[in-house]
Scaffold this active site. Structure first.
Site, PDB file in Angstrom:
ATOM      1  N   CYS A   1      16.850  10.881  19.840  1.00 34.83           N
ATOM      2  CA  CYS A   1      17.079  12.313  19.974  1.00 34.83           C
ATOM      3  C   CYS A   1      16.120  12.803  21.049  1.00 34.83           C
ATOM      4  O   CYS A   1      14.917  12.512  20.988  1.00 34.83           O
ATOM      5  CB  CYS A   1      16.805  13.029  18.654  1.00 34.83           C
ATOM      6  SG  CYS A   1      16.857  14.835  18.780  1.00 34.83           S
TER       7      CYS A   1
ATOM      8  N   CYS B   1      21.985  13.649  16.056  1.00 38.19           N
ATOM      9  CA  CYS B   1      20.721  13.576  15.319  1.00 38.19           C
ATOM     10  C   CYS B   1      20.917  14.125  13.913  1.00 38.19           C
ATOM     11  O   CYS B   1      21.424  15.243  13.753  1.00 38.19           O
ATOM     12  CB  CYS B   1      19.643  14.368  16.049  1.00 38.19           C
ATOM     13  SG  CYS B   1      18.086  14.483  15.141  1.00 38.19           S
TER      14      CYS B   1
ATOM     15  N   CYS C   1      13.432  19.395  18.006  1.00 41.98           N
ATOM     16  CA  CYS C   1      13.919  18.777  16.766  1.00 41.98           C
ATOM     17  C   CYS C   1      12.824  18.831  15.697  1.00 41.98           C
ATOM     18  O   CYS C   1      11.686  18.411  15.954  1.00 41.98           O
ATOM     19  CB  CYS C   1      14.328  17.335  17.029  1.00 41.98           C
ATOM     20  SG  CYS C   1      14.839  16.438  15.537  1.00 41.98           S
TER      21      CYS C   1
ATOM     22  N   VAL D   1     -23.930  -4.561 -32.475  1.00 42.99           N
ATOM     23  CA  VAL D   1     -25.299  -4.734 -31.984  1.00 42.99           C
ATOM     24  C   VAL D   1     -25.411  -4.204 -30.559  1.00 42.99           C
ATOM     25  O   VAL D   1     -26.374  -3.502 -30.210  1.00 42.99           O
ATOM     26  CB  VAL D   1     -25.713  -6.219 -32.047  1.00 42.99           C
ATOM     27  CG1 VAL D   1     -27.101  -6.417 -31.444  1.00 42.99           C
ATOM     28  CG2 VAL D   1     -25.676  -6.724 -33.477  1.00 42.99           C
ATOM     29  N   TYR D   2     -24.424  -4.543 -29.728  1.00 41.33           N
ATOM     30  CA  TYR D   2     -24.426  -4.062 -28.339  1.00 41.33           C
ATOM     31  C   TYR D   2     -24.450  -2.529 -28.319  1.00 41.33           C
ATOM     32  O   TYR D   2     -25.237  -1.916 -27.575  1.00 41.33           O
ATOM     33  CB  TYR D   2     -23.191  -4.587 -27.599  1.00 41.33           C
ATOM     34  CG  TYR D   2     -23.177  -4.231 -26.126  1.00 41.33           C
ATOM     35  CD1 TYR D   2     -23.652  -5.129 -25.176  1.00 41.33           C
ATOM     36  CD2 TYR D   2     -22.706  -2.998 -25.697  1.00 41.33           C
ATOM     37  CE1 TYR D   2     -23.656  -4.804 -23.826  1.00 41.33           C
ATOM     38  CE2 TYR D   2     -22.705  -2.651 -24.355  1.00 41.33           C
ATOM     39  CZ  TYR D   2     -23.176  -3.559 -23.420  1.00 41.33           C
ATOM     40  OH  TYR D   2     -23.188  -3.225 -22.082  1.00 41.33           O
TER      41      TYR D   2
ATOM     42  N   SER E   1     -10.095 -10.251   9.337  1.00 40.35           N
ATOM     43  CA  SER E   1      -8.894 -10.656   8.618  1.00 40.35           C
ATOM     44  C   SER E   1      -8.703 -12.161   8.768  1.00 40.35           C
ATOM     45  O   SER E   1      -9.456 -12.823   9.489  1.00 40.35           O
ATOM     46  CB  SER E   1      -7.681  -9.907   9.169  1.00 40.35           C
ATOM     47  OG  SER E   1      -7.541 -10.172  10.556  1.00 40.35           O
TER      48      SER E   1
ATOM     49  N   LYS F   1      -5.462 -16.624  -3.299  1.00 42.26           N
ATOM     50  CA  LYS F   1      -5.555 -15.342  -2.589  1.00 42.26           C
ATOM     51  C   LYS F   1      -5.153 -14.238  -3.569  1.00 42.26           C
ATOM     52  O   LYS F   1      -3.983 -14.075  -3.890  1.00 42.26           O
ATOM     53  CB  LYS F   1      -4.650 -15.335  -1.365  1.00 42.26           C
ATOM     54  CG  LYS F   1      -4.768 -14.090  -0.504  1.00 42.26           C
ATOM     55  CD  LYS F   1      -3.898 -14.211   0.738  1.00 42.26           C
ATOM     56  CE  LYS F   1      -4.047 -12.972   1.612  1.00 42.26           C
ATOM     57  NZ  LYS F   1      -3.566 -11.749   0.941  1.00 42.26           N
TER      58      LYS F   1
END
Length: 680
Positions: free
Chosen positions: A427, A409, A432, A34-35, A81, A117
Site C-alpha cells: 500500500c 489495501c 493509511c 521445625v523449619y 547466543s 537445553k
C-alpha cells in the site's frame, strides 16, 4: 541468653542448609514444622533489630516492596547466543569446523559435554565474596535488566554459596523456568479468576521475572538450573564438566541429565535418547547443548561475532500438524508491505493452540499452490513462529479455489502495487492508518526515540480517534487530553508528555532511524548520520550526488535510491517540516559532530589494521568501553588469541588467554598502556 547476632547467624545457616536439601537435593532433612518455627524465630530477631538482616537470609526470599521499574546493567562477562544445529548433518558440520579451527585431524576425538537445553529464560547471577549481589536478564547479551529482588525468591538459587572461602567474585549463568505441573496450577488459578491464560511455561516465566512486585514472583515458584561458571584467574575449573561439578558443590541445582562424551558418536546417541525421552521430563526442553569440555581448547577455538565456536545448540525437529485452511487474510506493515496470513482450524503445537500463520508474500502462496479448503501442514519454526510447511494436494476438495491476494489495501482501500522484482505487494497511501500505526510504533521504539509509556494499545486509540495523524502530532498532545483516554491517568499522562519532550534531545542517528525509511536500519542510520550531519545535507546529497551515499560502508545503490525516493516524496517533506515545527532540529549536535569527525580522523589511526584481544577485568574501563575505544582508533577486537593477534589487553584475572599470548610472543598491554597508546 544467646547473643542475638550469633543466634541469627546460626538460624541462617540451619535454614539455608535445609532449603538447599529440600529444593536442590530433593532430600528434605528438616520437618516442615521445625523449619517454620526456626524461620519465625529468625524473622522476629530481624524485626526487633533490622541490623541483623543479611542478604543471604532466607527471610529475604519472600520479596520486598514493589519496584518502580528495572535498571539496565552491564554484564561482567557477555552472554553470547549459541549457533543452532537442526539435524545430525548440522551437528557433524559444526564438529568438522571445530576440528579445523583447532587444527586437528578430521578423525580426532574431542571431549564433549551434552546438556539439555531448558526452554526458559537465561539469567546472569553475580556473587561477591560468596553472597548474591546482583541478578539480571540476558538482554542484548551485553546489558540486561537488574531483577535481583525477583531472583531472590527462587529457592533453587543460593543466596550464599555453600562453599568455604569462595572467590572474590563468581559469575553464574543458568536458566530460570517454570515446571510443567507448576505452570498447570498457575493457569488453573488464573482461569478461576477469569484472567487470561499463559500460552506456555516460557512466556509465563518471562512475564514473571519482569513483575515489579517480588511477592508475585515468589507465588509462582520458579526453578533454576545453572550451566555456566566464570571465576577469576586460576580458580576457573579446567573444563565444562568440572565447572558443572563446582556449581553443584556450591549449592546450585545442575541438571542431572548431562553426559561427558568421548566423541561425536556418543554425543549423537545422547541427543537421540533425549529427543525421545524429553516428553517424560517434568519441564520443557527444546534441544541439547553440546560444548567442548576442555577450557584451553575453548580459548583456542574462540568466538565468532555472536557465538562461541566451541558450543552448539541442537534443536529438536519442530512439531508438525495437519489442519484445514479456512481463509487467507492480510496484514499491513509500517512500510505498507502486505503480509498474507493463513487462518486455519486450531491445532495444538509446542504447548499452544495455533490458528494463524504467516504466508510471507504472493510468491510463497504460488509456491505452495494454496487453495481455500486445502489440508495444510503447519509447524512452529524454532517452536515459536507458526508457519505453513506444505499442502497435501491429494486431500484437496473438488470445489477448492486458488488463494488470491487482495487488490486493495484491507485498511484504507487504496490500490496495492508491486514494484519491479519485489516479492512484496504494498500500500503506497501515506495516510493509511496501518502504516501510520506502524510508523508511530517504530518512532517510539527503543532503537529510535525510545519513548517510554507509549505502547501499541495507546497508539491505536490515538489513531482511531483521529488525535494523531503524523509523528509530529504526538508532540502536540497535552496531559489533559491523554488523561481522558482508556487506561490513562493524570500521572501516566504527565509522564508521557515529559518522555515525548525528552525524546527531542535524542541523537541525530536515532531520529533518522525513527523515520522508518525502507532499508535504513540502526547500523545504516549511524553510518549516514556520521557522514551527513543533518537531514538537509542528506537530502542534497541524495538529489545531487547519490553516489556519495552509495559509497558509504554498508549502504550501496539500493539503499541510496530508497533514501532518495523517501526524501523527495512531498508527504515526507511535509513531515520533516512538521517535526521541525514541534522542536526537532533533525541534525547532529555539536558534540555529535565532533565525535564523528574524530572517529573519521582516527580511521587511519594508531590501531588501523591491528587485532586486539581483551581479557580479564580492567580497572576503569568496561569491556564495551575498551572495545569502542579500540574500534574508534581503527582496530579490531577479537575473542580469541592467535598468531594474528597484535595486542592482548590484560586486566585482573586474565587467565589462559594471557598464558597463550605470552607463549605466542603477543604484546601484552595494561589498560594504562592502551590509553597511552591512544593519546594523540
Amino acid at each position: 541468653m544467646a547473643d542475638p547476632h550469633e543466634r541469627a547467624a546460626e538460624l541462617r545457616h540451619l535454614l539455608n542448609r535445609a532449603g538447599h536439601a529440600y529444593y536442590v537435593l530433593d532430600a528434605p532433612e528438616m520437618e516442615d514444622t521445625v523449619y517454620d518455627r526456626l524461620y519465625r524465630e529468625l524473622l522476629e530477631l530481624e524485626q526487633n533489630d533490622p541490623g541483623l538482616q543479611r542478604p543471604d537470609s532466607p527471610t529475604q526470599r519472600v520479596g520486598g516492596a514493589p519496584a518502580e521499574g528495572f535498571t539496565s546493567v552491564e554484564h561482567r562477562v557477555g552472554m553470547l547466543s549459541l549457533d543452532n544445529a537442526f539435524n545430525r548433518d548440522d551437528l557433524r558440520a559444526w564438529h568438522e569446523r571445530l576440528l579445523k579451527v583447532l587444527d586437528r585431524p578430521s578423525d580426532s576425538r574431542l571431549p564433549l559435554v551434552g546438556e539439555l537445553k531448558i526452554d526458559g529464560n537465561a539469567l546472569a547471577l553475580s556473587y561477591r565474596n560468596g553472597v548474591l549481589e546482583r541478578a539480571a536478564t540476558r538482554g542484548d547479551g551485553s546489558r540486561g535488566e537488574e531483577i535481583t529482588a525477583n531472583v531472590r525468591t527462587i529457592s533453587s538459587i543460593p543466596l550464599r554459596l555453600q562453599i568455604e572461602n569462595p572467590p572474590e567474585w563468581v559469575e553464574v549463568r543458568g536458566e530460570a523456568f517454570i515446571p510443567d505441573a507448576t505452570f498447570a496450577a498457575i493457569n488453573a488459578e488464573r482461569e478461576q479468576r477469569d484472567e487470561a491464560l499463559f500460552a506456555n511455561p516460557r512466556n509465563a516465566c518471562a512475564g514473571t521475572l519482569r513483575q515489579l512486585d517480588p511477592k508475585v514472583v515468589a507465588a509462582r515458584r520458579l526453578d533454576f538450573f545453572a550451566y555456566t561458571l566464570h571465576l577469576p584467574g586460576d580458580a576457573q575449573p579446567p573444563g565444562q564438566w568440572a565447572a558443572l561439578e563446582w556449581l553443584n558443590s556450591a549449592g546450585f541445582r545442575v541438571n542431572p541429565n548431562r553426559e561427558l562424551c568421548g566423541d561425536l558418536a556418543a554425543i549423537q546417541r545422547f541427543c537421540d535418547h533425549w529427543e525421545q525421552g524429553r516428553h517424560d521430563l517434568p519441564y520443557a526442553t527444546d534441544g541439547v547443548v553440546v560444548k567442548l569440555d576442555d577450557l584451553q581448547l575453548q580459548d583456542e577455538a574462540g568466538f565468532t561475532q555472536k557465538a562461541p565456536r566451541w558450543a552448539v545448540a541442537l534443536k529438536y525437529p519442530a512439531e508438525e500438524a495437519p489442519t484445514r485452511l479456512l481463509r487467507v487474510g492480510a496484514q499491513v506493515g509500517r512500510t505498507g508491505a502486505i503480509t498474507p496470513v493463513a487462518e486455519f482450524e486450531a491445532v495444538p503445537l509446542a504447548g499452544t493452540s495455533v490458528s494463524r500463520a504467516t504466508l510471507h508474500n504472493a510468491d510463497r502462496i504460488a509456491e505452495l499452490d494454496l487453495h481455500l479448503g486445502d489440508t495444510i501442514v503447519v509447524r512452529k519454526a524454532g517452536e515459536i513462529i507458526p508457519e505453513v510447511v506444505r499442502v497435501l494436494p491429494e486431500l484437496r476438495p473438488s470445489d477448492a479455489t486458488p488463494v488470491q491476494l487482495p487488490q486493495q489495501c484491507p485498511e484504507c482501500g487504496s490500490n496495492l502495487v508491486r514494484e519491479g522484482d519485489e516479492a512484496a505487494t504494498r500500500c503506497v497511501n501515506s495516510s493509511c492508518p496501518a502504516i501510520l500505526r506502524g510508523g508511530l510504533r517504530h518512532w517510539v521504539s527503543k532503537g529510535a526515540l525510545d519513548v517510554d509509556g507509549l505502547g501499541s494499545k495507546l497508539i491505536e486509540q490515538l489513531v482511531d480517534r483521529g488525535l494523531v495523524g503524523s509523528l509530529a502530532d504526538l508532540y502536540r498532545l497535552d496531559a489533559a487530553l491523554l488523561a481522558s483516554l482508556d487506561r490513562m491517568g493524570d500521572k501516566s499522562a504527565t509522564n508521557l508528555v515529559e518522555a515525548l519532550k525528552a525524546s527531542k534531545q535524542q541523537p541525530w542517528h536515532r531520529q533518522l532511524y525513527g523515520l522508518g525509511i525502507r532499508h535504513i536500519g540502526e547500523v545504516n542510520a549511524k553510518a549516514l548520520a556520521a557522514a551527513f550531519f543533518s537531514i538537509d545535507s542528506l537530502a542534497t546529497a541524495a538529489l545531487e550526488a547519490p553516489e556519495q551515499i552509495a559509497e558509504l560502508h554498508g549502504i550501496g545503490p539500493e539503499i541510496s535510491a530508497s533514501l532518495g525516493q523517501w526524501l523527495h516524496t512531498p508527504a515526507n517533506q511535509q513531515l520533516l517540516q512538521d517535526l521541525r515545527s514541534v522542536g526537532f532540529s533533525l541534525e547532529a549536535s555539536t558534540s555529535e559532530q565532533e565525535a564523528a569527525s574524530q572517529a573519521g580522523a582516527d580511521a587511519d589511526g594508531v590501531l588501523q589494521g591491528k587485532t586486539l584481544v581483551l581479557t580479564g577485568t580492567l580497572p576503569n574501563l568496561s569491556r564495551s568501553e575498551a572495545k569502542a575505544l579500540i574500534e574508534t582508533a581503527g582496530g579490531k577486537v577479537s575473542g580469541s588469541v592467535s598468531k594474528k593477534t597484535d595486542y592482548l589487553v590484560a586486566g585482573e584475572a586474565a587467565g589462559s588467554k594471557l598464558t597463550k599470548a605470552e607463549s605466542l610472543g603477543v604484546t601484552v598491554l595494561s589498560e594504562a598502556d592502551l590509553t597511552a597508546l591512544l593519546q594523540p
